[in-house]
Design a protein around this motif. Sequence first.
Motif, mmCIF file in Angstrom:
data_model
loop_
_atom_site.group_PDB
_atom_site.id
_atom_site.type_symbol
_atom_site.label_atom_id
_atom_site.label_comp_id
_atom_site.label_asym_id
_atom_site.label_seq_id
_atom_site.Cartn_x
_atom_site.Cartn_y
_atom_site.Cartn_z
ATOM 1 N N ARG A 62 0.930 -1.172 0.097
ATOM 2 C CA ARG A 62 -0.111 -0.138 0.036
ATOM 3 C C ARG A 62 0.887 1.457 0.103
ATOM 4 O O ARG A 62 0.497 2.158 -0.820
ATOM 5 C CB ARG A 62 -0.978 -0.007 1.129
ATOM 6 N N SER A 63 2.196 1.304 0.616
ATOM 7 C CA SER A 63 2.783 2.276 0.840
ATOM 8 C C SER A 63 3.724 2.582 -0.180
ATOM 9 O O SER A 63 3.984 3.808 -0.710
ATOM 10 C CB SER A 63 3.740 2.437 2.133
ATOM 11 N N THR A 64 3.909 1.467 -1.298
ATOM 12 C CA THR A 64 4.803 1.662 -2.442
ATOM 13 C C THR A 64 4.216 1.966 -3.788
ATOM 14 O O THR A 64 4.681 2.337 -4.624
ATOM 15 C CB THR A 64 5.793 0.384 -2.402
ATOM 16 N N GLY A 65 2.864 1.657 -3.498
ATOM 17 C CA GLY A 65 1.977 1.771 -4.742
ATOM 18 C C GLY A 65 2.216 0.604 -5.709
ATOM 19 O O GLY A 65 2.789 -0.400 -5.535
ATOM 20 N N ALA A 66 1.592 0.618 -6.513
ATOM 21 C CA ALA A 66 1.307 -0.422 -7.813
ATOM 22 C C ALA A 66 2.873 -0.446 -8.551
ATOM 23 O O ALA A 66 3.329 0.501 -8.668
ATOM 24 C CB ALA A 66 0.319 -0.082 -8.750
ATOM 25 N N GLY A 67 3.036 -1.727 -8.931
ATOM 26 C CA GLY A 67 4.279 -1.968 -9.677
ATOM 27 C C GLY A 67 4.204 -1.400 -11.036
ATOM 28 O O GLY A 67 3.220 -0.811 -11.423
ATOM 29 N N LEU A 68 5.038 -1.932 -11.780
ATOM 30 C CA LEU A 68 4.955 -1.512 -13.453
ATOM 31 C C LEU A 68 3.899 -2.186 -14.075
ATOM 32 O O LEU A 68 3.148 -1.536 -15.046
ATOM 33 C CB LEU A 68 6.313 -2.136 -14.012
ATOM 34 N N LEU A 69 3.346 -3.267 -13.179
ATOM 35 C CA LEU A 69 2.147 -4.024 -14.020
ATOM 36 C C LEU A 69 1.055 -4.290 -13.031
ATOM 37 O O LEU A 69 1.729 -4.483 -11.970
ATOM 38 C CB LEU A 69 2.653 -5.552 -14.685
ATOM 39 N N PRO A 70 -0.253 -4.466 -13.406
ATOM 40 C CA PRO A 70 -1.220 -4.720 -12.535
ATOM 41 C C PRO A 70 -0.891 -6.204 -11.903
ATOM 42 O O PRO A 70 -0.347 -7.166 -12.535
ATOM 43 C CB PRO A 70 -2.373 -4.810 -13.198
ATOM 44 N N PRO A 71 -0.968 -6.387 -10.790
ATOM 45 C CA PRO A 71 -0.969 -7.693 -10.022
ATOM 46 C C PRO A 71 -1.564 -8.925 -10.757
ATOM 47 O O PRO A 71 -0.857 -9.958 -10.827
ATOM 48 C CB PRO A 71 -1.622 -7.535 -8.719
ATOM 49 N N GLU A 72 -2.763 -8.829 -11.677
ATOM 50 C CA GLU A 72 -3.138 -9.916 -12.340
ATOM 51 C C GLU A 72 -2.238 -10.318 -13.449
ATOM 52 O O GLU A 72 -1.937 -11.375 -13.845
ATOM 53 C CB GLU A 72 -4.694 -9.558 -12.824
ATOM 54 N N GLN A 73 -1.730 -9.044 -14.224
ATOM 55 C CA GLN A 73 -0.734 -9.574 -15.205
ATOM 56 C C GLN A 73 0.426 -9.880 -14.694
ATOM 57 O O GLN A 73 0.907 -10.908 -15.622
ATOM 58 C CB GLN A 73 -0.656 -8.208 -15.934
ATOM 59 N N VAL A 74 0.846 -9.564 -13.703
ATOM 60 C CA VAL A 74 2.174 -10.180 -13.064
ATOM 61 C C VAL A 74 2.016 -11.609 -12.847
ATOM 62 O O VAL A 74 2.784 -12.473 -12.998
ATOM 63 C CB VAL A 74 2.533 -9.403 -11.958
ATOM 64 N N ALA A 75 0.746 -11.950 -12.482
ATOM 65 C CA ALA A 75 0.526 -13.218 -11.916
ATOM 66 C C ALA A 75 0.521 -14.310 -13.017
ATOM 67 O O ALA A 75 0.844 -15.329 -13.334
ATOM 68 C CB ALA A 75 -0.777 -13.284 -11.088
ATOM 69 N N ARG A 76 -0.144 -13.682 -14.010
ATOM 70 C CA ARG A 76 0.049 -14.225 -15.386
ATOM 71 C C ARG A 76 1.392 -14.740 -16.141
ATOM 72 O O ARG A 76 1.579 -15.776 -16.729
ATOM 73 C CB ARG A 76 -1.065 -13.705 -16.504
ATOM 74 N N TRP A 77 2.156 -13.690 -15.890
ATOM 75 C CA TRP A 77 3.524 -13.788 -16.466
ATOM 76 C C TRP A 77 4.359 -14.750 -15.771
ATOM 77 O O TRP A 77 5.062 -15.272 -16.241
ATOM 78 C CB TRP A 77 3.935 -12.253 -16.453
#
Length: 356
Positions: free
Chosen positions: A326-341
Motif C-alpha cells: 500500500r505504501s509503495t503503490g502499484a508496480g509496473l504491471l497490475p498484479p493480475e498481469q504479473v501473476a499471469r506472466w
Amino acid sequence: MGKVVLVTGVARHLGSRFVQTIRRQPGVDLVVGVDVQPSVHDLVGGIDDGRLAGYTFVHADIRRPVVARILAEHEVDTVVHLNVSTTMLGSTSRSTVKETNVIGTMQLLAAVQKSPTVQRLVVKSTTSVYGSAPRDPAVFNEQMQPKMLPSGGFAKDAVEVEGYVRGFGRRRPDVAVCVLRFANIVGPDADTPLNEYFSLPVLPTVLGYDPRLQFVHEDDAVEVLRLAAVEPRRSTTNSGTFNVAGEGVLLLSQAARRLGRPTVPMLLPAVSWVAGLARQTRVLDFSPEQMRMLTHGRVVDTRHLRENFGYTPGYSTEAALADLARSTGAGLLPPEQVARWTSRVAELLPTDRGGK
C-alpha cells in the motif's frame, strides 16, 4: 525514581520509533539516545496526552570507551542496543559498519559490565545468524545451529555480537539479557535492505529458486522491543533469545505478485553481479547473505516468543507485505498481469526448483 533507558542507534528509523514509544510508557522517567548523529525524527516535542518522559541525546560513538560515563551520569537501569546494523547508512563504509556492530558492542558490554545500576540489557539481532543453505531445516528454533555459519558480512557480525552477549551474560548473571532475532523487517518506513529490494520496479530473482520468506512489520518490531524493555511478565524476566517474525510464510514469487512487481529470473552469478553493482553505486545495499536468503529462504519458529512474552505479532507475514504494498503503490504491471506472466515463466522452468 522511574526507569532510565539508554537506546543506541537512534539515528535509524527503528531506533527513533522505539524512543517515541518508550517515552510514553508509565514508569519511564528518562530516555537517553546515543548515536553519532541525531535522529531526523522529532524526539523532543510533546504529545497530546501530556505524558512524555524526558529525552536527552548524547552525540557519541559507541566504538569509543564513552558509554560508561553516560551510564553513570544518568544512572541507567535498562540498555536497549539497536546499533547492530544490517545495512549501511548514507555514505558509511562497510568497514565502519562492522566496527560499529562488533567493536561498538564490545565497548558497550564492557561499560554495562562495570555499571552497578544496569539491570536489563536488550539486544537487537537477526535471523540471519541461522544462515541460508540448501540443506537447512524447514524451520529454525532458537536452539538450532546453522548447517553452515555465515562466513562474512552482516550475518557474521550478528553471530559475533551474540557470542559477546552470551559471554557478558555469564559474567553478569544478575543482569537480565534478552536477544531478539528479527526476521526481515518491512513496512512503509522501514530502512531495511529487503524494503529497498521490494521497492524496485522489477525484482531480479535467482533462476530455478523460489525461497520461503518471513517478515515482521515495523510496528510489531517496536512493540516486541517495548515488551522486552519495560514489561517482563511475572512468570519470567523475558530473558533469553527469541525469534521474532509474523505468522505464516510467503514464497518470493507470491510476494512479487502481491506487490505487482515483475520478476526477472537470472542465473545466480548474474544476480550476484547485479547486487554487487548496486552496492558499489549505492543504488541498493544488498549484501551476499541477503542474496543467499533470496536463493534458499529461511523460516523460524516463534513459539518461544509467544509463550514468554504473551504476544503474537499483529501483522502476519502476508499482512506486513500488504502494508508495504500500500505504501509503495502499484508496480509496473497490475498484479493480475504479473501473476499471469510469472505463471508462464514457471511453466518454462524445471519442476525441481531447488528452493524450500
